[in-house]
Design a protein around this motif. Structure first.
Motif, PDB file in Angstrom:
ATOM      1  N   ALA A  91      48.276  52.636  37.589  1.00 54.93           N
ATOM      2  CA  ALA A  91      48.656  51.974  38.836  1.00 54.93           C
ATOM      3  C   ALA A  91      47.533  52.130  39.852  1.00 54.93           C
ATOM      4  O   ALA A  91      46.697  53.036  39.753  1.00 54.93           O
ATOM      5  N   ALA A  92      47.515  51.260  40.829  1.00 56.99           N
ATOM      6  CA  ALA A  92      46.418  51.242  41.802  1.00 56.99           C
ATOM      7  C   ALA A  92      46.301  52.551  42.581  1.00 56.99           C
ATOM      8  O   ALA A  92      45.212  52.898  43.043  1.00 56.99           O
ATOM      9  N   ASN A  93      47.395  53.270  42.722  1.00 57.43           N
ATOM     10  CA  ASN A  93      47.376  54.523  43.481  1.00 57.43           C
ATOM     11  C   ASN A  93      47.440  55.751  42.588  1.00 57.43           C
ATOM     12  O   ASN A  93      47.773  56.844  43.047  1.00 57.43           O
ATOM     13  N   ASP A  94      47.114  55.611  41.314  1.00 54.62           N
ATOM     14  CA  ASP A  94      47.209  56.730  40.383  1.00 54.62           C
ATOM     15  C   ASP A  94      46.220  57.829  40.769  1.00 54.62           C
ATOM     16  O   ASP A  94      45.025  57.566  40.958  1.00 54.62           O
ATOM     17  N   PRO A  95      46.676  59.073  40.881  1.00 53.53           N
ATOM     18  CA  PRO A  95      45.779  60.161  41.305  1.00 53.53           C
ATOM     19  C   PRO A  95      44.671  60.468  40.296  1.00 53.53           C
ATOM     20  O   PRO A  95      43.651  61.063  40.653  1.00 53.53           O
ATOM     21  N   HIS A  96      44.832  60.066  39.033  1.00 58.38           N
ATOM     22  CA  HIS A  96      43.811  60.333  38.019  1.00 58.38           C
ATOM     23  C   HIS A  96      42.539  59.515  38.238  1.00 58.38           C
ATOM     24  O   HIS A  96      41.506  59.812  37.639  1.00 58.38           O
ATOM     25  N   LEU A  97      42.630  58.481  39.076  1.00 59.00           N
ATOM     26  CA  LEU A  97      41.463  57.622  39.285  1.00 59.00           C
ATOM     27  C   LEU A  97      40.278  58.387  39.870  1.00 59.00           C
ATOM     28  O   LEU A  97      39.124  58.034  39.610  1.00 59.00           O
ATOM     29  N   MET A  98      40.536  59.428  40.630  1.00 60.45           N
ATOM     30  CA  MET A  98      39.443  60.208  41.214  1.00 60.45           C
ATOM     31  C   MET A  98      38.599  60.860  40.123  1.00 60.45           C
ATOM     32  O   MET A  98      37.383  60.978  40.258  1.00 60.45           O
ATOM     33  N   GLU A  99      39.245  61.258  39.022  1.00 63.05           N
ATOM     34  CA  GLU A  99      38.518  61.902  37.930  1.00 63.05           C
ATOM     35  C   GLU A  99      37.743  60.887  37.099  1.00 63.05           C
ATOM     36  O   GLU A  99      36.887  61.265  36.308  1.00 63.05           O
ATOM     37  N   LEU A 100      38.066  59.607  37.254  1.00 62.83           N
ATOM     38  CA  LEU A 100      37.500  58.562  36.408  1.00 62.83           C
ATOM     39  C   LEU A 100      36.584  57.621  37.188  1.00 62.83           C
ATOM     40  O   LEU A 100      36.341  56.491  36.770  1.00 62.83           O
ATOM     41  N   ALA A 101      36.066  58.098  38.307  1.00 58.42           N
ATOM     42  CA  ALA A 101      35.325  57.236  39.224  1.00 58.42           C
ATOM     43  C   ALA A 101      34.087  56.610  38.601  1.00 58.42           C
ATOM     44  O   ALA A 101      33.634  55.547  39.043  1.00 58.42           O
ATOM     45  N   ALA A 102      33.518  57.228  37.574  1.00 61.23           N
ATOM     46  CA  ALA A 102      32.298  56.697  36.958  1.00 61.23           C
ATOM     47  C   ALA A 102      32.580  55.558  35.988  1.00 61.23           C
ATOM     48  O   ALA A 102      31.659  54.833  35.599  1.00 61.23           O
ATOM     49  N   GLU A 103      33.839  55.378  35.596  1.00 55.85           N
ATOM     50  CA  GLU A 103      34.179  54.373  34.586  1.00 55.85           C
ATOM     51  C   GLU A 103      34.652  53.080  35.242  1.00 55.85           C
ATOM     52  O   GLU A 103      35.086  53.081  36.396  1.00 55.85           O
ATOM     53  N   PRO A 104      34.567  51.945  34.545  1.00 51.25           N
ATOM     54  CA  PRO A 104      34.877  50.646  35.167  1.00 51.25           C
ATOM     55  C   PRO A 104      36.348  50.547  35.577  1.00 51.25           C
ATOM     56  O   PRO A 104      37.243  50.642  34.728  1.00 51.25           O
ATOM     57  N   ILE A 105      36.572  50.324  36.851  1.00 56.55           N
ATOM     58  CA  ILE A 105      37.939  50.349  37.363  1.00 56.55           C
ATOM     59  C   ILE A 105      38.784  49.220  36.790  1.00 56.55           C
ATOM     60  O   ILE A 105      39.998  49.372  36.593  1.00 56.55           O
TER      61      ILE A 105
END
Length: 286
Positions: free
Chosen positions: A196-210
């Motif tokens: 989801a757009a607000n998923d907290p795991h996104l911070m850990e995955l910042a280097a990968e294509p969103i």
């Protein structure tokens, strides 16, 4: 900032220990990462084991320090190396695609057990091509198709396929709209964006294509789009396997059932998390 470089000793063993020490604050497996970096620089997994006292040398030292600097700057190790292992395949990876992960092996192993005797296999959201190429390596006699909305990702997947000698139909476009009319499949696999757009795991995955990570507000949008367009491309008795987040199993199963799929089931990954949901298509319920 580059740490102080060892001056006295140039042996491979010394560099391995030094690398491990430098990487200690970067990840939870510094010794393994140090070995991977050094083996990549040596272009061999055996030299370190056979000749630990051999010198690294100036040219190889320069590459090692370059890789270390990138890693210490936060770049994921697979992107630093430019390749990564998945299901015994050595695949090119870079920021155009997600890094292949062991979680996805659950989907591949299920698919390997359900490859058709003949017919076509489809991978939706192929990225680096990891899933479809693992299947094609095991059964090169089948007809393999892969779709991605990213031309950049498909260019890398095509290189991976060419390196393995696999002839895949690479299709650019939005899910099933990228497929030729009348093309039907007996097996469909997909590891689509499911955050989801607000998923907290996104911070850990910042280097990968969103775009390969985020599906939309709920995280289910990709599954909905795939299932809405897939029916005209299904052979009777076709099977589908979706990778998803471990908290999405119930929701994905519900989507499959609402789109007339039967025998809906969920598989767990090696950590015991609900990771893959599967189902069977019946022409009678279409």
């Amino acid at each position: 900032m580059m740490p102080e470089i060892p001056a006295a000793e140039d042996s491979l063993r010394h560099w391995l220990l030094w690398l491990t020490d430098q990487l200690a604050q970067q990840g939870d497996a510094p010794a393994q990462e140090a070995r991977w970096i050094l083996e990549d620089v040596l272009e061999s997994s055996m030299e370190l084991w056979r000749s630990p006292q051999a010198p690294l040398g100036e040219a190889r030292r320069a590459r090692l320090l370059s890789l270390l600097a990138r890693r210490l700057d936060g770049e994921p190790l697979p992107y630093c190396l430019g390749h990564w292992s998945f299901m015994e395949l050595d695949l090119r990876v870079d920021p155009r695609v997600l890094i292949p992960r062991p979680d996805t092996e659950t989907l591949v192993r299920w698919a390997l057990a359900h490859l058709p005797v003949e017919g076509a296999v489809l991978d939706l959201g192929t990225g680096s091509g990891a899933i479809i190429l693992a299947l094609a390596q095991a059964r090169p006699d089948l007809d393999y198709w892969a779709v991605d909305c990213s031309n950049a990702a498909l260019a890398l997947a095509h290189k991976n396929g060419a390196a393995l000698g696999q002839n895949i139909h690479w299709c650019a476009g939005d899910w099933c709209t990228a497929l030729p009319a009348g093309q039907r499949f007996s097996l469909i696999v997909s590891n689509p964006p499911y955050l989801a757009a607000n998923d907290p795991h996104l911070m850990e995955l910042a280097a990968e294509p969103i775009a390969a990570l985020v599906a939309g507000e709920t995280g289910l949008e990709a599954y909905q789009a795939i299932l809405a367009g897939l029916a005209p491309h299904l052979e009777p008795g076709a099977r589908i396997g979706f990778e998803h987040g471990h908290e999405q199993a119930q929701a994905v199963r519900g989507l499959l059932q609402r789109h007339a799929w039967q025998e809906v089931d969920t598989l767990t990954d090696l950590a015991g998390r609900k990771r893959v949901s599967t189902a069977v298509w019946s022409k009678d319920c279409a």
